[in-house]
Design an enzyme around this catalytic site. Structure first.
Site, PDB file in Angstrom:
ATOM      1  N   ASN A  93      62.535   1.739  -6.963  1.00 52.08           N
ATOM      2  CA  ASN A  93      62.473   2.984  -7.719  1.00 52.08           C
ATOM      3  C   ASN A  93      61.791   2.845  -9.075  1.00 52.08           C
ATOM      4  O   ASN A  93      61.440   3.851  -9.695  1.00 52.08           O
ATOM      5  CB  ASN A  93      63.916   3.505  -7.899  1.00 52.08           C
ATOM      6  CG  ASN A  93      64.011   4.639  -8.876  1.00 52.08           C
ATOM      7  OD1 ASN A  93      63.502   5.723  -8.623  1.00 52.08           O
ATOM      8  ND2 ASN A  93      64.683   4.400  -9.995  1.00 52.08           N
ATOM      9  N   SER A 144      56.130  10.312  -4.751  1.00 48.43           N
ATOM     10  CA  SER A 144      56.146  11.524  -5.564  1.00 48.43           C
ATOM     11  C   SER A 144      55.486  12.649  -4.796  1.00 48.43           C
ATOM     12  O   SER A 144      54.640  12.414  -3.919  1.00 48.43           O
ATOM     13  CB  SER A 144      55.395  11.303  -6.883  1.00 48.43           C
ATOM     14  OG  SER A 144      55.200  12.536  -7.580  1.00 48.43           O
ATOM     15  N   TYR A 165      48.860   7.757 -12.103  1.00 45.14           N
ATOM     16  CA  TYR A 165      50.175   8.013 -11.519  1.00 45.14           C
ATOM     17  C   TYR A 165      50.029   8.534 -10.094  1.00 45.14           C
ATOM     18  O   TYR A 165      50.692   8.061  -9.168  1.00 45.14           O
ATOM     19  CB  TYR A 165      50.943   9.018 -12.384  1.00 45.14           C
ATOM     20  CG  TYR A 165      52.348   9.293 -11.917  1.00 45.14           C
ATOM     21  CD1 TYR A 165      53.403   8.486 -12.321  1.00 45.14           C
ATOM     22  CD2 TYR A 165      52.621  10.363 -11.068  1.00 45.14           C
ATOM     23  CE1 TYR A 165      54.697   8.728 -11.893  1.00 45.14           C
ATOM     24  CE2 TYR A 165      53.909  10.615 -10.631  1.00 45.14           C
ATOM     25  CZ  TYR A 165      54.948   9.802 -11.051  1.00 45.14           C
ATOM     26  OH  TYR A 165      56.226  10.043 -10.620  1.00 45.14           O
ATOM     27  N   ALA A 176      47.486   8.234  -8.024  1.00 46.33           N
ATOM     28  CA  ALA A 176      46.961   7.192  -7.135  1.00 46.33           C
ATOM     29  C   ALA A 176      48.033   6.161  -6.806  1.00 46.33           C
ATOM     30  O   ALA A 176      48.141   5.706  -5.657  1.00 46.33           O
ATOM     31  CB  ALA A 176      45.758   6.517  -7.788  1.00 46.33           C
ATOM     32  N   SER A 177      48.835   5.790  -7.780  1.00 49.18           N
ATOM     33  CA  SER A 177      49.879   4.787  -7.540  1.00 49.18           C
ATOM     34  C   SER A 177      50.906   5.298  -6.541  1.00 49.18           C
ATOM     35  O   SER A 177      51.341   4.571  -5.644  1.00 49.18           O
ATOM     36  CB  SER A 177      50.560   4.389  -8.854  1.00 49.18           C
ATOM     37  OG  SER A 177      51.354   5.435  -9.379  1.00 49.18           O
ATOM     38  N   LYS A 178      51.292   6.554  -6.673  1.00 48.23           N
ATOM     39  CA  LYS A 178      52.297   7.107  -5.770  1.00 48.23           C
ATOM     40  C   LYS A 178      51.721   7.356  -4.373  1.00 48.23           C
ATOM     41  O   LYS A 178      52.429   7.239  -3.364  1.00 48.23           O
ATOM     42  CB  LYS A 178      52.891   8.388  -6.353  1.00 48.23           C
ATOM     43  CG  LYS A 178      53.677   8.165  -7.636  1.00 48.23           C
ATOM     44  CD  LYS A 178      54.829   7.187  -7.436  1.00 48.23           C
ATOM     45  CE  LYS A 178      55.699   7.041  -8.665  1.00 48.23           C
ATOM     46  NZ  LYS A 178      56.848   6.143  -8.446  1.00 48.23           N
TER      47      LYS A 178
END
Length: 248
Positions: A79, A133, A147, A149-151
């Protein structure tokens, strides 16, 4: 009986709002809760480990230490994550900001899966829940490119792991929250930016940390034994809305 009785759960980002709520819900449901974060907060857990989850040797050693302490691991809730105000349009975001967000939000999940899942396999199986997300599947004109792209990476990785590891009795799912009322969000958006997002929420409010935690506890439990490689959206219906109702 709680739905997580007898389970050992490792929850990263345990000092944040969703992590803290998850520790409370998992404990209520009977789990032995191991909290992990870069620093200890006021989260109530059975065991706490401080760890930089972007540091590969530290992550590897941490899981070995957890098993030595608890005897086993049944559940991983990966998380930990960040969002920063400097993360904006691809036209404006600096490379250093991109790398920081990718390292914390995506690479750390990779490392936690790489070094945590072998302990689940050794224990005969288990459940992994990774925090993605809503923005992993829904584009935003108010961009946070790193953010997002990471999710998206977390979501794709969760699907792949769920398919790969299913016959080893490992379930891997992603939970995709919409906007959640946390200090992180409050520090990230001013009132105008908040209202710009809130207008698209059919429920008329942002989520609460405990609402995400309840969904994660379900995914982690044996009650979700046939749910695998799934994106579990907890967003108040945002992903299904074209326009929101004027009243009601």
């Amino acid at each position: 009986m709680g739905k997580l009785d007898g389970k050992v759960a490792v929850i990263t980002g345990a000092s944040g709002s969703i992590g803290k709520a998850s520790c409370e819900v998992f404990a209520r449901e009977g789990a032995t809760v191991v909290g992990v974060d870069v620093r200890e907060g006021d989260t109530v857990v059975d065991h706490f480990f401080a760890c930089d989850l972007t540091d590969e040797p530290a992550v590897k050693n941490m899981y070995s230490d957890i098993v030595e302490t608890t005897g086993k691991i049944d559940i991983l809730f990966n998380n930990a994550g960040i969002a920063v105000s400097e993360d904006q349009s691809v036209l404006d975001t600096e490379m250093t900001v991109w790398q920081q967000v990718i390292d914390v939000n995506l690479t750390s999940v990779f490392l936690c899966c790489k070094y945590g899942i072998p302990h689940l396999i050794e224990n005969g199986g288990g459940s992994v829940v990774n925090t993605a997300s809503l923005v992993a599947t829904v584009g935003s004109a108010a961009s946070q490119i790193a953010y997002t792209a990471s999710k998206g990476g977390v979501l794709a990785m969760s699907r792949e792991l769920g398919v790969e590891l299913a016959k080893k009795n490992i379930r891997v799912n992603a939970v995709s929250p919409g906007p959640v009322e946390t200090p992180l969000l409050a520090g990230l958006f001013d009132q105008e930016e908040k209202e710009r997002r809130l207008v698209h929420v059919p429920r008329g409010r942002f989520g609460a940390p405990h609402e995400i935690a309840e969904a994660v506890a379900f995914l982690a439990s044996d009650a979700a034994s046939y749910i695998n490689a799934t994106d579990f959206k907890v967003d108040g219906g945002i992903h299904s809305a074209y326009v929101t109702a004027l009243e009601g």
